[in-house]
Each structure stands twice: as C-alpha cells, then as structure tokens.
Design a protein around this motif. Structure first.
Motif, mmCIF file in Angstrom:
data_model
loop_
_atom_site.group_PDB
_atom_site.id
_atom_site.type_symbol
_atom_site.label_atom_id
_atom_site.label_comp_id
_atom_site.label_asym_id
_atom_site.label_seq_id
_atom_site.Cartn_x
_atom_site.Cartn_y
_atom_site.Cartn_z
ATOM 1 N N CYS A 43 -50.558 11.316 -26.670
ATOM 2 C CA CYS A 43 -51.948 10.849 -26.731
ATOM 3 C C CYS A 43 -52.882 11.936 -27.252
ATOM 4 C CB CYS A 43 -52.411 10.367 -25.359
ATOM 5 S SG CYS A 43 -52.746 11.703 -24.177
ATOM 6 N N LEU A 44 -52.344 13.144 -27.459
ATOM 7 C CA LEU A 44 -53.118 14.276 -27.967
ATOM 8 C C LEU A 44 -54.289 14.631 -27.050
ATOM 9 C CD1 LEU A 44 -53.148 13.279 -31.759
ATOM 10 C CD2 LEU A 44 -51.575 14.834 -30.589
ATOM 11 N N GLY A 45 -54.100 14.408 -25.774
ATOM 12 C CA GLY A 45 -55.130 14.770 -24.799
ATOM 13 C C GLY A 45 -56.152 13.684 -24.542
ATOM 14 N N ALA A 46 -56.037 12.545 -25.229
ATOM 15 C CA ALA A 46 -57.016 11.466 -25.049
ATOM 16 C C ALA A 46 -56.941 10.858 -23.651
ATOM 17 C CB ALA A 46 -56.796 10.385 -26.103
ATOM 18 N N GLY A 47 -55.744 10.819 -23.081
ATOM 19 C CA GLY A 47 -55.583 10.216 -21.754
ATOM 20 C C GLY A 47 -56.389 10.920 -20.689
ATOM 21 N N GLN A 48 -56.252 12.246 -20.645
ATOM 22 C CA GLN A 48 -57.007 12.980 -19.631
ATOM 23 C C GLN A 48 -58.495 13.055 -19.973
ATOM 24 O OE1 GLN A 48 -54.338 14.470 -21.299
ATOM 25 N NE2 GLN A 48 -54.780 16.610 -21.773
ATOM 26 N N LYS A 49 -58.848 13.007 -21.275
ATOM 27 C CA LYS A 49 -60.264 13.014 -21.647
ATOM 28 C C LYS A 49 -60.949 11.738 -21.132
ATOM 29 C CE LYS A 49 -62.362 15.444 -24.053
ATOM 30 N NZ LYS A 49 -62.530 15.405 -25.500
ATOM 31 N N VAL A 50 -60.309 10.600 -21.363
ATOM 32 C CA VAL A 50 -60.872 9.327 -20.907
ATOM 33 C C VAL A 50 -60.904 9.277 -19.381
ATOM 34 C CG1 VAL A 50 -60.523 6.821 -20.840
ATOM 35 C CG2 VAL A 50 -60.199 8.076 -22.979
ATOM 36 N N SER A 51 -59.813 9.705 -18.755
ATOM 37 C CA SER A 51 -59.704 9.616 -17.295
ATOM 38 C C SER A 51 -60.646 10.561 -16.565
ATOM 39 C CB SER A 51 -58.256 9.915 -16.863
ATOM 40 O OG SER A 51 -57.361 8.980 -17.409
ATOM 41 N N GLN A 52 -60.710 11.811 -17.026
ATOM 42 C CA GLN A 52 -61.438 12.828 -16.278
ATOM 43 C C GLN A 52 -62.842 13.123 -16.793
ATOM 44 O OE1 GLN A 52 -60.099 13.757 -13.480
ATOM 45 N NE2 GLN A 52 -58.213 12.645 -13.954
ATOM 46 N N VAL A 53 -63.121 12.822 -18.060
ATOM 47 C CA VAL A 53 -64.435 13.122 -18.631
ATOM 48 C C VAL A 53 -65.267 11.854 -18.801
ATOM 49 C CG1 VAL A 53 -65.675 14.114 -20.594
ATOM 50 C CG2 VAL A 53 -63.553 15.175 -19.796
ATOM 51 N N VAL A 54 -64.762 10.917 -19.590
ATOM 52 C CA VAL A 54 -65.527 9.693 -19.849
ATOM 53 C C VAL A 54 -65.738 8.892 -18.570
ATOM 54 C CG1 VAL A 54 -65.617 7.543 -21.161
ATOM 55 C CG2 VAL A 54 -64.670 9.611 -22.216
ATOM 56 N N PHE A 55 -64.687 8.753 -17.750
ATOM 57 C CA PHE A 55 -64.793 7.970 -16.517
ATOM 58 C C PHE A 55 -64.847 8.839 -15.264
ATOM 59 C CE2 PHE A 55 -63.538 4.779 -19.525
ATOM 60 C CZ PHE A 55 -64.154 3.616 -19.084
ATOM 61 N N GLU A 56 -64.991 10.141 -15.460
ATOM 62 C CA GLU A 56 -65.236 11.092 -14.370
ATOM 63 C C GLU A 56 -64.255 10.951 -13.204
ATOM 64 O OE1 GLU A 56 -69.350 10.109 -13.594
ATOM 65 O OE2 GLU A 56 -70.007 11.729 -14.929
ATOM 66 N N GLY A 57 -62.962 10.767 -13.527
ATOM 67 C CA GLY A 57 -61.935 10.727 -12.493
ATOM 68 C C GLY A 57 -61.807 9.415 -11.755
ATOM 69 N N ARG A 58 -62.515 8.386 -12.211
ATOM 70 C CA ARG A 58 -62.430 7.069 -11.568
ATOM 71 C C ARG A 58 -61.653 6.108 -12.463
ATOM 72 N NH1 ARG A 58 -67.888 8.488 -10.958
ATOM 73 N NH2 ARG A 58 -68.441 7.109 -12.691
ATOM 74 N N ASP A 59 -60.872 5.250 -11.853
ATOM 75 C CA ASP A 59 -60.102 4.259 -12.603
ATOM 76 C C ASP A 59 -61.058 3.181 -13.108
ATOM 77 O OD1 ASP A 59 -58.396 2.362 -13.618
ATOM 78 O OD2 ASP A 59 -56.960 2.494 -11.975
ATOM 79 N N GLY A 60 -61.249 3.140 -14.419
ATOM 80 C CA GLY A 60 -62.201 2.206 -14.998
ATOM 81 C C GLY A 60 -61.619 0.875 -15.419
ATOM 82 N N GLY A 61 -60.348 0.633 -15.090
ATOM 83 C CA GLY A 61 -59.745 -0.657 -15.381
ATOM 84 C C GLY A 61 -59.741 -1.018 -16.856
ATOM 85 N N ARG A 62 -60.072 -2.274 -17.167
ATOM 86 C CA ARG A 62 -59.981 -2.766 -18.538
ATOM 87 C C ARG A 62 -60.867 -1.996 -19.506
ATOM 88 N NH1 ARG A 62 -61.341 -8.973 -19.646
ATOM 89 N NH2 ARG A 62 -63.456 -8.182 -19.312
ATOM 90 N N ARG A 63 -62.046 -1.588 -19.070
ATOM 91 C CA ARG A 63 -62.931 -0.826 -19.965
ATOM 92 C C ARG A 63 -62.269 0.482 -20.386
ATOM 93 N NH1 ARG A 63 -68.797 0.620 -18.823
ATOM 94 N NH2 ARG A 63 -67.937 1.395 -16.879
ATOM 95 N N MET A 64 -61.556 1.092 -19.466
ATOM 96 C CA MET A 64 -60.855 2.333 -19.758
ATOM 97 C C MET A 64 -59.781 2.099 -20.818
ATOM 98 S SD MET A 64 -58.895 4.785 -17.002
ATOM 99 C CE MET A 64 -60.380 5.552 -16.356
ATOM 100 N N HIS A 65 -59.128 0.953 -20.732
ATOM 101 C CA HIS A 65 -58.070 0.640 -21.688
ATOM 102 C C HIS A 65 -58.647 0.356 -23.074
ATOM 103 C CE1 HIS A 65 -56.019 -0.997 -17.818
ATOM 104 N NE2 HIS A 65 -55.932 0.321 -17.917
ATOM 105 N N GLU A 66 -59.878 -0.114 -23.147
ATOM 106 C CA GLU A 66 -60.544 -0.354 -24.428
ATOM 107 C C GLU A 66 -61.003 0.963 -25.067
ATOM 108 O OE1 GLU A 66 -63.688 -2.909 -23.257
ATOM 109 O OE2 GLU A 66 -62.453 -4.724 -23.176
ATOM 110 N N VAL A 67 -61.413 1.901 -24.235
ATOM 111 C CA VAL A 67 -61.916 3.190 -24.720
ATOM 112 C C VAL A 67 -60.786 4.096 -25.177
ATOM 113 C CG1 VAL A 67 -63.030 5.336 -23.961
ATOM 114 C CG2 VAL A 67 -64.054 3.129 -23.391
ATOM 115 N N PHE A 68 -59.654 4.023 -24.500
ATOM 116 C CA PHE A 68 -58.546 4.945 -24.769
ATOM 117 C C PHE A 68 -58.110 4.988 -26.232
ATOM 118 C CE2 PHE A 68 -53.842 5.421 -25.011
ATOM 119 C CZ PHE A 68 -53.782 6.785 -24.787
ATOM 120 N N PRO A 69 -57.854 3.852 -26.909
ATOM 121 C CA PRO A 69 -57.425 3.938 -28.321
ATOM 122 C C PRO A 69 -58.464 4.580 -29.227
ATOM 123 C CG PRO A 69 -56.976 1.756 -27.403
ATOM 124 C CD PRO A 69 -57.868 2.457 -26.428
#
Length: 269
Positions: free
Chosen positions: A72-98
């Motif tokens: 993922c080239l670091g995108a997984g942890q960026k989305v999980s820990q930065v964009v969503f600040e360590g919270r599981d964002g569900g479907r929105r998180m899955h849309e942002v990840f790609p």
C-alpha cells in the motif's frame, strides 16, 4: 528553505497501524494470484477480528500470491492513523484508501526523481509537486473523496517524464522506446535496453534473462512473472518493490538500492 520530503519509512506499508484496509477495500478475482473472488468493500475471509491476516505466513501456498506482491506504500497507516485519527471509519475509510494509495505512489516517484542529479532543472517543480501531494494525503475524508486524483496524476506524470528524459539522455547510444508496448511473453534474453522507455509496458512473463536494463524507465511497467534472472537493473528508474516482487529473479539479478531482493526468489522465483 529546508526541503520537505516524506521519510522513506512513510512510504512502506506497516500493517500494525492499519485497519486491514487492503483486505477490505480492494477487490480481487479468482485466478493464479487469488484463490477466490472478493468484491470491493467486503472483508477477505482470511481477515481476523484484529485486522491481521490469518494465513499471512502461508499466502503463496494457499493460492494468494497476489497478496504477497501488494504494497500500500504506507497509505494504509496514513488513512488509519492520520486521516481518521486512529478510529475505524468503516465504509468512508474504504473509499478514501484507494485515493491515498495513488497519492503515495506519486510520492514514491517524486522522492526518487528529486534524487536524480540530471533532473536538477526540474527539481524545484518536483519539490513543489511533492509538497502539494503530501498535503493532499492529509486532507479530510470529504476532501479526499472529492479529489480529482486523475488530473493530479497527469500533472505529476509530466514532471516525472521530464525527469526521466533528462536522466536517460545521459545514457550513450540509441535508446529503445517501448512505452505502453505489448511485450507479454517477449523473448528479450540478453537485450540491450539501457535507458529504454518502458513506461507502462506489458512485460508479463517476458524473458528478460541477462538483459541490460540499466537506467531504463520502468514506471508502471507490468513485470508479473517476467524472468529477470541475471538481468542488470542498476539505476532503473521508478522501479518499485511490488514490481520486483511480482517478477522472477535469481542471485545474479542486479537491482537498484531502492528495492530489496524478494525472499521467494531464493526458492526458485
């Protein structure tokens, strides 16, 4: 003014700081790379409750070679820990990840381009593009889903092409141009491809044993199952770890310092 560049560690996936996004957000089809079909947004049946893979050490044996070559080239942890600040964002998180995965791919290329001495004439523009891209990865979920990532990729691609042209111009001799070419299964054993333009070329299962790929531009080239045994990829431009992991090679394969030698090569490719 001090340069702003993401640390290399930020551009490599670290599953421990992710909510298993690649195992949920991305689709895959039953094939030689995957043992069953999985639609986008549906958790892989091998994903455990703690967001780890239940067969991680047996992926190749269980028919999931495709998973072993994905980064993922670091995108997984960026989305999980930065964009969503360590919270599981569900479907929105899955849309942002790609979206963030594409931006991190651009960051990887831009970081490499800035290290190319011959590309100095465009370093200022490359640095500006890198800073802009890095800032985009830190946007809100709403900003990221609304982003025209295709348009941004095109703007960055122009700069990367200029950096490539400036660098490959230093290679002596006539350079081959195979941009986007269909070279699937091509017999290129021992071919002189120094400084070649292989951007987006389909090199699936191509025989590149002993080929000279020094300073060749391999951005976006599909190297799945390509035989790189004894090939020289020293200084190859924009070659990523996933590309190398998807290919076959041996102890005689020479790689750029930016990528590591896949463990499975020692087992016969």
């Amino acid at each position: 003014m001090e340069e702003t560049r993401p640390a290399p560690a930020d551009l490599r996936g670290y599953c421990g700081n992710c909510f298993g996004l690649c195992c949920v957000a991305l689709p895959f089809a039953r094939s030689a790379d995957f043992a069953f079909d999985k639609p986008a947004g549906t958790p892989c049946r091998n994903l455990l409750a703690d967001h780890t893979c239940g067969i991680h050490t047996e992926l190749r044996r269980r028919g999931f070679a495709g998973c072993t070559v994905y980064d993922c080239l670091g995108a997984g942890q960026k989305v999980s820990q930065v964009v969503f600040e360590g919270r599981d964002g569900g479907r929105r998180m899955h849309e942002v990840f790609p979206v963030v995965r594409q931006l991190h791919e651009l960051l990887t290329y831009l970081t490499e381009a800035l290290a190319l001495p011959a590309a100095r004439p465009v370093h200022a523009e490359l640095r500006e593009a890198l800073d802009r891209t890095d800032a985009l990865t830190r946007g809100t979920p709403e900003e990221l889903t609304a982003l025209d990532v295709g348009a941004h990729r095109q703007a960055v691609a122009r700069l990367l092409f200029e950096a490539s042209e400036l660098t490959r111009a230093k290679v002596r001799g006539r350079k081959k141009r195979h941009r986007g070419a269909d070279l699937m299964g091509a017999r290129l054993k021992g071919a002189d491809l120094r400084g070649a333009d292989l951007r987006g070329a389909y090199l699936i299962a191509a025989d590149l044993t002993g080929a000279d790929l020094r300073s060749a531009d391999l951005i976006g080239a599909d190297l799945r199952d390509a035989d790189l045994g004894g090939a020289d990829l020293t200084g190859a431009l924009f070659l990523t770890q996933p590309q190398v992991d998807a290919a076959r090679g041996n102890a005689g394969t020479r790689l750029p310092g930016s990528v590591g030698r896949p463990v499975h090569w020692a087992a016969g490719g």
